[in-house]
Design a protein around this motif. Structure first.
Motif, short mmCIF file in Angstrom:
data_model
loop_
_atom_site.label_atom_id
_atom_site.label_comp_id
_atom_site.label_asym_id
_atom_site.label_seq_id
_atom_site.Cartn_x
_atom_site.Cartn_y
_atom_site.Cartn_z
N LEU A 131 0.80 -1.21 0.00
CA LEU A 131 0.00 0.00 0.00
C LEU A 131 0.84 1.27 0.00
O LEU A 131 0.31 2.35 0.05
CB LEU A 131 -0.89 0.02 1.26
CG LEU A 131 -1.85 -1.16 1.38
CD1 LEU A 131 -2.44 -1.19 2.77
CD2 LEU A 131 -2.94 -1.09 0.34
N GLY A 132 2.14 1.14 -0.04
CA GLY A 132 3.00 2.31 0.09
C GLY A 132 2.80 3.30 -1.04
O GLY A 132 2.32 2.95 -2.12
N ASP A 133 3.18 4.55 -0.80
CA ASP A 133 2.92 5.56 -1.81
C ASP A 133 4.11 5.79 -2.73
O ASP A 133 3.98 6.35 -3.79
CB ASP A 133 2.51 6.88 -1.13
CG ASP A 133 3.39 7.18 0.06
OD1 ASP A 133 4.27 6.35 0.35
OD2 ASP A 133 3.19 8.23 0.69
N ARG A 134 5.28 5.33 -2.29
CA ARG A 134 6.44 5.56 -3.16
C ARG A 134 6.97 4.24 -3.66
O ARG A 134 7.32 3.37 -2.87
CB ARG A 134 7.54 6.27 -2.38
CG ARG A 134 7.26 7.73 -2.13
CD ARG A 134 8.30 8.27 -1.19
NE ARG A 134 9.60 8.38 -1.84
CZ ARG A 134 10.17 9.54 -2.07
NH1 ARG A 134 9.58 10.65 -1.73
NH2 ARG A 134 11.36 9.59 -2.63
N PRO A 135 7.03 4.06 -4.95
CA PRO A 135 7.58 2.82 -5.47
C PRO A 135 9.09 2.77 -5.22
O PRO A 135 9.72 3.79 -4.94
CB PRO A 135 7.28 2.91 -6.96
CG PRO A 135 7.21 4.37 -7.24
CD PRO A 135 6.67 5.02 -6.01
N VAL A 136 9.64 1.57 -5.30
CA VAL A 136 11.10 1.44 -5.18
C VAL A 136 11.65 1.57 -6.59
O VAL A 136 11.54 0.67 -7.40
CB VAL A 136 11.48 0.10 -4.56
CG1 VAL A 136 12.99 0.00 -4.43
CG2 VAL A 136 10.84 -0.06 -3.20
N GLY A 137 12.23 2.71 -6.86
CA GLY A 137 12.69 2.96 -8.22
C GLY A 137 14.15 2.61 -8.42
O GLY A 137 14.77 1.98 -7.58
N ASN A 138 14.66 3.06 -9.54
CA ASN A 138 16.03 2.72 -9.88
C ASN A 138 17.04 3.41 -8.97
O ASN A 138 18.08 2.85 -8.66
CB ASN A 138 16.33 3.10 -11.33
CG ASN A 138 15.62 2.15 -12.27
OD1 ASN A 138 15.34 1.01 -11.90
ND2 ASN A 138 15.30 2.62 -13.46
N ILE A 139 16.69 4.65 -8.56
CA ILE A 139 17.65 5.37 -7.71
C ILE A 139 17.83 4.64 -6.39
O ILE A 139 18.95 4.46 -5.90
CB ILE A 139 17.14 6.81 -7.44
CG1 ILE A 139 16.95 7.52 -8.78
CG2 ILE A 139 18.12 7.57 -6.57
CD1 ILE A 139 16.34 8.88 -8.66
#
Lengths: 607, 596
Positions: B553-561
């Protein structure tokens, strides 16, 4: 040589890196599609075969790096300073003890990869972990530096944990953590012993002739030699060969230190072997592990323990080995008997094979332990040769047996011995292979299991006739559980268990894997000398030098006893002697405790 | 006339001293300047993202602490600001580690999004302030500075613990932390005052000299007071190290505060506290070579006289001891007669130092026993208590406690071998530094992953991580590597740190036969084995558990950075073994002149 040997060790790791960048096509359950599976496992197989070929070609065919059976000491060794702060070197080399085991490792790995097509889920991760495991195994056999040895020893833990824990049977998590914990406990004890040995070592004490020998063999590097020449403080070392020389030619390791370190190292190694009383991880791990991992586990991993005993325990802590020889042989014999009886009682097909491993690896421990000077050291030589042979033989036969169990499990999805029968009619080729391999495990003359067992049992006679009788009788129990298993699984009129409709003859991949194993089992049963000639010189050298050490050691002991008696006759009047006496009596207590332990173990073993 | 010349001499000496000291004090000054900048810039513009200012500050501070000077040659130990601080290899090393950590930490907070743009200035000034205090802890040479530095490092941490406003748990944690901290500081101050009262000075080398004089003649009462002082001071440090039984704040604070703050507390704060422990233990347990102290011209005149007076008296007392141990009373009366003799007896400063060090043997033994006791208790309790934890941050709090225990173990052999085998004692100090270097990356990485997963999953309960490997394989693989490294499995870096510490324990045991060290070694080994379970449980849940779809449910995806950052901090964990000599060499250089 640095390049070739490093390449052999790290080729699987490089392969794992390449595979990490290959595509992985999975559905939502993690099952790879057929093509993708073929690609990934095929790549792994190529890496495995390349590693094996590299070993064989480099050590058997290419002139420069050829393994010479005439040389007893380390060959093709190299040593590069790695962490000078701790005198750690990146040192590797082969001799007659490690060479056959390296061939076994790379060979069994190929066969295990061939057996891996039953792995359907997360194939990419499986391949990567498998190859990392192979690096660890080869590295342990090649390492000449104790630190490096320990690193490789532990490197095997993680891949093995995940290989059992992810791809295993229903109780895989329990089995995986049990394996992990047992080995870790053992290796922590080992680490303590390593540090104790390291800080007591002093290269300066080593005879100049021996030191220059080691330098000529490249076992220790020239820069270390230079440090030693200019040193004013003790120069410690992790080098296994140098430590062995230190233990056998100087007195920098006291008898008490050797006793404790032998014990700690021995516990660390028999966890891997495994021997009573630390064997309980093995049946669980074997039963839950997928077939190829069981093959690796039985075929190679168990041998690491035996290798550690013969490469490290005895040469570096001979005094401990001498005093504890009854413990070693006793534990070995008890393992043989216990494993055989436990195997008789199992109803799970894989558990029978697992306990047979406990029993068969007992021979290895016994063979290494029968340290007797009788017959000019011939009996111990025979024991060690037998144990080495047993390691190779068991590597082949047990890998084969687990593979056979795996084949039938893939079809009928159960391993209950009471629900088999009649497979002879349904799968004739498979049954033929299986019987051959099981007979090899039984130790039938003409197959690989026989040579090792007979040499070991013979060698025990001169060590302790009683133990010899017990260990010889194990052959009967072994025959009992193996024949009974064959009867319940393969013979009989019809198959009684579930999934009868899925029983189909072996495919060509399965057949060829099994056939190779059986062929090897027969070959090594008929031509034992092809293998023995590799290890003969090294084993001979080790036995000779250890016996020489023992003569000196026992002489010293006798002399010390004499002076002690003389002292008792003329008690000293000196005031200072109070402290001395106190220290002395402490020594005596320790000695008595040790003696008591030995007597107790003798008693136990006798019973 | 003479008084005036003296006065001017003093002023000149102070001027020279300050000028020299300020040059070596650059990293701390940089931090101070940037703290002021954070507050000032906000008055001018509110648009600027304060992160960039902070980043610039960290880079400048890292450059000015110049870790490379360790490679250039042996650093002489130098006293700064009339002996309040000391500048040597250890100072440089710890300061560099702290600044490097600060840099990595700032990048981490930027990626994870805590603090946001509004809070930036506040949080960064607190973080910089705390780091400043930690730098002082690493270079303290005076008991007053010890106390001030601890407070300077702690007070901003109390606020940081309650960073996320409006969260009850966070506020509770902050309050708890502050109260515990205040209590511990009070006890420590009391201990310091006892010690100062007995020795008449707070300058650490002088305290040691004075102790060397006091101890041989000390009666039961004085001994008891000294022991009490040592125990009380150790309470303050144990609090900073979260050593059992002063660890109670740690799990609650770690649970309540956000993962970013946890990373800061568990790494920077521990590193500084361990450096301080080294400073105090070695400072009290051995005396410096006198001629070395007097060489710098910047030395304060007064303190010099005090020192030389004590040295003379010291020589007398010791000479008396050599003659007759029992008649301590007689020595004082006949001091004048023996003065001449004594100076002759110890004409070489090294000989004098040896005699003084010998007089300090009880101090060293006591400190080593005290630390060994704390270490075993801390490591064992931390590992056992971590078993039952369901929240990942609580689990890591206990793991942090356990690791503080391992690290403290290095100080016990150091104290045992100090004075008799200084090379080996230096190796023990070097082992501790190696462990700290490793540990920085491990805990930073672990908390970074936890923060990123929190943003992604919205939870910090271990069971909510179930099956995470299917969604975020890179994060899980990195966390697994970090956790196995924390267990101490080769070839990961955690093993090398542990190996170094165990090696110094084994070294201490083989050279001195002290059974305490053997117990520590066995306890360390057993703890390694039992710690496996709880780390493995987390990995097992992530790798072998079934994924729980509801919780994502988190609002920030785990991106490349995020992934790149995690990989960056995990790389040292995996590959340090190849070039371990760099770390070992760095640590060896750092402690080269630490023990004179």
């Amino acid at each position: 040589m640095l390049l070739i040997i490093s390449l052999i060790v790290f080729l699987p790791t490089l392969g794992a890196l390449v595979i990490a960048f290959m595509p992985s096509k999975k559905d939502e359950n993690g099952v790879n599609d057929k093509e993708n599976q073929n690609l990934l496992l095929g790549a792994t197989l190529v890496v495995g075969i390349l590693t094996f070929l590299l070993t064989v070609v480099a050590f058997l065919f290419v002139g420069e790096s050829k393994f010479s059976v005439e040389v007893a000491s380390m060959q093709h060794a190299f040593s590069v300073d790695w962490i000078p702060s701790f005198d750690i070197a990146y040192a590797m080399g082969i001799d007659g003890i490690s060479f056959p085991l390296i061939l076994l490792t790379t060979g069994v790995s190929i066969l295990a990869i061939l057996a891996s097509w039953s792995i359907k889920k997360h194939v990419k991760a499986y391949c990567i972990l498998f190859l990392l495991l192979e690096t660890g195994m080869i590295g342990v056999f090649l390492a000449l530096d104790f630190f490096l040895f320990y690193v490789f020893w532990e490197v095997m833990l993680l891949p093995m944990y995940f290989l059992i824990g992810i791809w295993g049977g229903p109780r895989r998590e329990y089995a995986a953590i049990k394996f992990f914990l047992y080995t870790l406990l053992g290796s922590v004890l080992m680490l303590i012993a390593i540090l104790m040995i390291y800080f007591n070592s002093d290269l300066r004490l080593l005879d100049t002739a021996i030191r220059s020998d080691l330098i000529n063999q490249n076992v220790i590097s020239a820069s270390v030699a230079e440090t030693v020449a200019n040193a004013t403080e003790p120069v410690h070392t992790f080098n296994l060969v140098a430590l062995a020389e230190l233990a056998q030619t100087t007195d920098c390791f006291s008898a008490e230190l050797q006793w404790w370190c032998f014990l700690l190292l021995f516990i660390g190694f028999i966890v891997k072997v495994p021997s009573i009383p630390v064997h309980t991880w093995l049946p669980d791990a074997h039963v839950e592990a997928p077939t190829p991992i069981s093959m690796i586990l039985a075929g190679v991993l168990l041998k690491l323990g035996g290798y550690g005993i013969i490469r490290i325990c005895y040469p570096i802590c001979p005094a401990g080995g001498l005093e504890l020889s009854y413990l070693v042989v006793g534990l070995g014999v008890v393992s043989m008997v216990y494993g055989a009886f436990a195997a008789l009682a199992q109803t799970d097909f894989k558990r029978v094979v697992a306990y047979s491993s406990v029993s068969h690896m007992g021979y290895v421990v016994v063979g290494f332990g029968v340290w007797t000077m009788l017959g000019n050291g011939d009996y111990w030589r025979m024991g060690i040769t037998g144990a080495m042979y047993q390691m190779i033989g068991h590597g082949i036969s047990s890998a084969g047996m687990f593979f056979m169990v795996g084949i039938i499990y893939d079809r009928v999805h159960h391993r209950n011995l009471d629900e088999f029968g009649g497979l002879y009619g349904l799968m004739p080729k498979y049954t033929a292979l299986a019987m051959g391999l099981f007979f090899a495990g039984l130790g039938l003359p003409g197959l690989c299991g026989f040579i090792g067992e007979v040499l070991v049992v013979l060698s025990v006679w001169r060590f302790s006739p009683l133990l010899a009788i017990i260990s010889a009788s194990v052959v009967i129990f072994t025959a009992g559980y193996i024949l009974w298993t064959i009867q319940r699984v393969y013979l009989g009129s019809e198959y009684k268990g579930p999934h009868a409709e899925e029983i189909r003859p072996v495919n060509s991949r399965e057949f060829s894997t099994g056939a190779i194993l059986l062929a090897l089992a027969i070959f090594f049963g008929v031509f034992p000398n092809t293998l023995i000639k590799f290890m003969d010189k090294t084993v001979d050298k080790q036995v000779t030098s250890l016996n020489e050490w023992r003569l000196v050691y026992e002489d010293d002991l006798a002399q010390a006893e004499q002076t002690e008696e003389a002292d008792q006759l003329a008690p000293e009047q000196d005031d200072d002697s109070d402290q001395l006496e106190q220290a002395h009596s402490e020594d005596e207590t320790v000695g008595m405790v040790k003696h008591l332990g030995v007597v107790l173990i003798n008693k136990l073993a006798d019973q | 006339m003479e008084a005036t010349t003296d006065f001017y001499q003093l002023i000149d000496a102070l001027k020279a001293d300050s000028a020299n000291s300020l040059g070596l004090f650059m990293p701390e000054l940089t931090l101070s300047v940037f703290i002021a900048l954070f507050l000032a810039v906000r008055l001018i513009t509110s648009k600027l993202d304060m992160f960039w200012v902070a980043l610039a500050g960290a880079v400048v501070a890292l450059i000015s602490s110049n870790p490379l000077q360790l490679c250039e040659g042996v650093l002489q130990s130098e006293e700064l600001f009339t002996g309040l601080l000391v500048h040597d290899g250890l100072t440089v090393a710890i300061r560099s580690i702290l600044m490097l950590f600060l840099l990595l930490f700032l990048i981490f907070t930027k990626i994870s999004g805590v603090p946001d743009k509004e809070d930036g200035a506040d949080v960064y000034s607190l973080v910089f302030g705390s780091t400043l205090g930690m730098c002082l802890m690493a270079s303290a040479n005076h008991l007053l500075i010890v106390f001030l530095a601890i407070e300077m490092a702690s007070v901003p941490s109390y606020v940081l613990a309650g960073l996320i406003k409006g969260r009850k748990r966070g506020s509770e944690a902050a309050l708890k932390y502050a109260i515990y901290g205040a209590g511990a500081a009070g006890v420590m101050l009391y201990g310091i005052s006892l010690l100062v009262g007995l020795t008449g000075t707070a300058h650490l080398p002088t305290v040691a000299l004075s102790l060397a004089k006091v101890i041989p003649a000390a009666g039961l009462g004085e001994q008891a007071v000294l022991c009490l002082a040592a125990v009380m001071i150790s309470v303050g440090i144990a609090f900073k190290l979260s050593a059992v039984p002063f660890h109670f704040w740690a799990p609650d604070v770690f649970h309540g505060a956000c993962a970013e703050v946890n990373a800061f507390l568990s790494v920077a704060s521990k590193a500084a506290a361990l450096a301080l422990l080294l400073r105090l233990a070695v400072g009290l347990g051995s005396v410096p070579l006198i001629n070395e102290i007097e060489v710098p011209q910047t030395k304060e005149v007064q303190s010099e006289t005090v020192l030389s007076e004590i040295v003379t008296a010291q020589m007398v007392a010791l000479e008396g001891d050599k003659g007759d141990v029992d008649s301590a009373g007689q020595i004082d009366s006949s001091a004048d007669d023996r003065n001449q003799e004594a100076v002759v007896a110890y004409d070489s400063p090294i000989e004098l130092k040896q005699a003084q060090d010998e007089a300090l043997t009880p101090v060293r033994n006591f400190i080593s026993l005290l630390i060994a006791f704390f270490a075993v208790l801390t490591a064992t309790f931390g590992n056992l208590a971590a078993y039952g934890q369901k929240n990942i941050k609580r689990l890591l709090a206990y793991s942090t406690i356990a690791h503080a225990g391992y690290m403290m173990m290095a100080v016990a052999p150091l104290m045992v071998m100090l004075g008799t085998n200084n090379n080996a004692a230096e190796d023990a100090a070097s082992a501790l530094i190696q462990y700290i270097v490793v540990y920085v990356f491990l805990n930073l990485g672990a908390f970074a992953i936890i923060a990123f997963l929190r943003n992604y999953v919205g939870s910090e309960e271990i069971e909510d991580y179930s099956g995470m490997v299917k969604n975020r394989p890179v994060l899980v693989i990195c966390l697994a590597l970090i956790f196995f490294s924390l267990v101490g499995l080769p070839p990961l870096s955690g093993f090398l740190g542990k190996f170094a510490i165990f090696a110094s324990l084994a070294d201490g045991y083989t050279t001195t036969g002290s059974s305490v060290l053997l117990i520590l070694l066995l306890a360390g080994g057993m703890n390694t084995a039992i710690s496996l379970f709880y780390y493995l449980r987390v990995i097992k849940t992530m790798v072998m558990g079934e994924p729980n779809e509801e919780h994502h449910l988190g609002d920030r995806p785990v991106g490349n950075i995020e992934m790149a950052y995690v990989i960056l901090v995990t790389i040292p964990t995996v590959f340090l073994i190849v070039c371990w000599q760099w770390v070992a060499g760095f640590a060896d250089e750092a402690v080269k002149n630490f023990i004179s």
